[in-house]
Design a protein around this motif. Structure first.
Motif, mmCIF file in Angstrom:
data_model
loop_
_atom_site.group_PDB
_atom_site.id
_atom_site.type_symbol
_atom_site.label_atom_id
_atom_site.label_comp_id
_atom_site.label_asym_id
_atom_site.label_seq_id
_atom_site.Cartn_x
_atom_site.Cartn_y
_atom_site.Cartn_z
ATOM 1 N N GLU A 60 0.849 -1.187 0.000
ATOM 2 C CA GLU A 60 0.000 0.000 0.000
ATOM 3 C C GLU A 60 0.887 1.240 0.000
ATOM 4 O O GLU A 60 2.082 1.151 0.309
ATOM 5 N N SER A 136 -6.732 5.527 -2.403
ATOM 6 C CA SER A 136 -6.114 4.542 -3.301
ATOM 7 C C SER A 136 -6.108 5.009 -4.751
ATOM 8 O O SER A 136 -5.220 4.627 -5.523
ATOM 9 N N SER A 140 -2.122 6.040 -6.411
ATOM 10 C CA SER A 140 -2.011 4.727 -7.043
ATOM 11 C C SER A 140 -0.538 4.344 -7.162
ATOM 12 O O SER A 140 0.357 5.169 -6.926
#
Length: 313
Positions: A60, A136, A140
């Motif tokens: 992440e 998100s 990205s």
């Protein structure tokens, strides 16, 4: 040692790194805490990189930035601390002219990269807290790769002229650097010619890199503070503050000694030289040591993966 000129530019064949001027007799013992901090930094950052690489749930934005920070820390401290320890323990003070320029490049380039990564992490916290549903999509993987590439390119492109400028300057016969590593201003003090271009460029880079990054970090956290104070739940506010607290600790540990070193070169003539050198040395090893400790303790996912890894062993 007297300088032996190796070209028409009066370049010395090698420099002597003094270490910590005024504390030469104590350097042997001073090296031990630096060695311990270096080992913690290398092992800690290597573990963080291993955990992030092998655990898919950590792929992440926050952890990608943490991996960038770990790589930067490993390069930054490894480019200086081993040579520093050889000075303190073995008396191996000599360093070749081009090796010194290379070390100077790595110190300043990756200091710039670390500053840029900390800025990117502040932006990540801002997006995560202020725009959680779009986090998100905004950050990205391609966006993170682009940010990391720009930060690295900025460090390389803006710090390379330091080595080029110093390479062209004429040095005096005295080539003992009053420092533990090849730092730009410490080398410039040995120059016999005009150093105006080098000094002005150093100030320009400091304001463009550090000034810009600190501005973005400050604005990001000001907006984060506004958003957190609007949260209706006390628990939510405490959780948000806790998320940002470790990052703020890392930022302060990096920028405070950096700012002290920068200001001391220009204005701190009354500060004892050994104090300045020790702070400059700590600047290269304390943040790399603290980063994996702080994030390892505060980040639940990394902490759990480390415990699980050692339990299996």
């Amino acid at each position: 040692m007297s300088c032996k000129n190796s070209s028409t530019h009066y370049q010395p064949a090698a420099f002597l790194l003094i270490g910590i001027p005024g504390l030469e007799e104590a350097q042997f013992w001073i090296a031990f805490p630096f060695f311990i901090m270096y080992v913690i930094a290398v092992v800690g950052n290597a573990i963080v990189l291993f955990i992030i690489k092998t655990e898919p749930s950590l792929h992440e934005p926050m952890y990608f930035f943490l991996a960038m920070l770990a790589i930067t820390d490993l390069v930054l401290c490894t480019s200086t601390i081993p040579k520093m320890l050889s000075i303190f323990w073995l008396g191996s003070r000599e360093i070749g002219f081009h090796a010194c320029l290379t070390q100077m490049f790595f110190v300043h380039a990756f200091s710039s990269v670390e500053s840029g990564v900390l800025m990117a992490m502040a932006l990540d916290r801002y997006v995560a807290i202020c725009y959680p549903l779009r986090h998100s999509s905004i950050l990205s993987v391609p966006a993170i790769v682009t940010m990391g590439s720009l930060v690295l390119a900025r460090g390389v492109l803006m710090m390379s002229p330091f080595s080029i400028i110093v390479h062209r300057l004429p040095f005096c016969q005295h080539c003992a650097i009053s420092h533990s590593y090849c730092e730009h201003m410490a080398m410039v003090k040995l120059v016999c010619g005009d150093t105006t271009v080098s000094v002005i460029y150093g100030l320009f880079v400091a304001f463009m890199v550090v000034g810009f990054d600190v501005l973005i970090i400050s604005v990001s956290y000001a907006m984060i503070l506004q958003a957190v104070l609007r949260l209706p739940s006390t628990d939510a506010r405490l959780k948000a503050f806790s998320t940002c607290a470790c990052h703020l600790c890392i930022i302060l540990a990096f920028y405070i000694p950096a700012l002290f070193t920068f200001l001391n070169h220009r204005f701190g003539h009354s500060v004892p030289q050994h104090v300045h050198i020790i702070v400059a040395n700590l600047y290269l090893v304390v943040p790399p040591m603290l980063n994996p400790i702080v994030y390892g303790v505060k980040t639940k996912q990394i902490r759990e993966r480390i415990f699980h890894f050692f339990q299996k062993k």
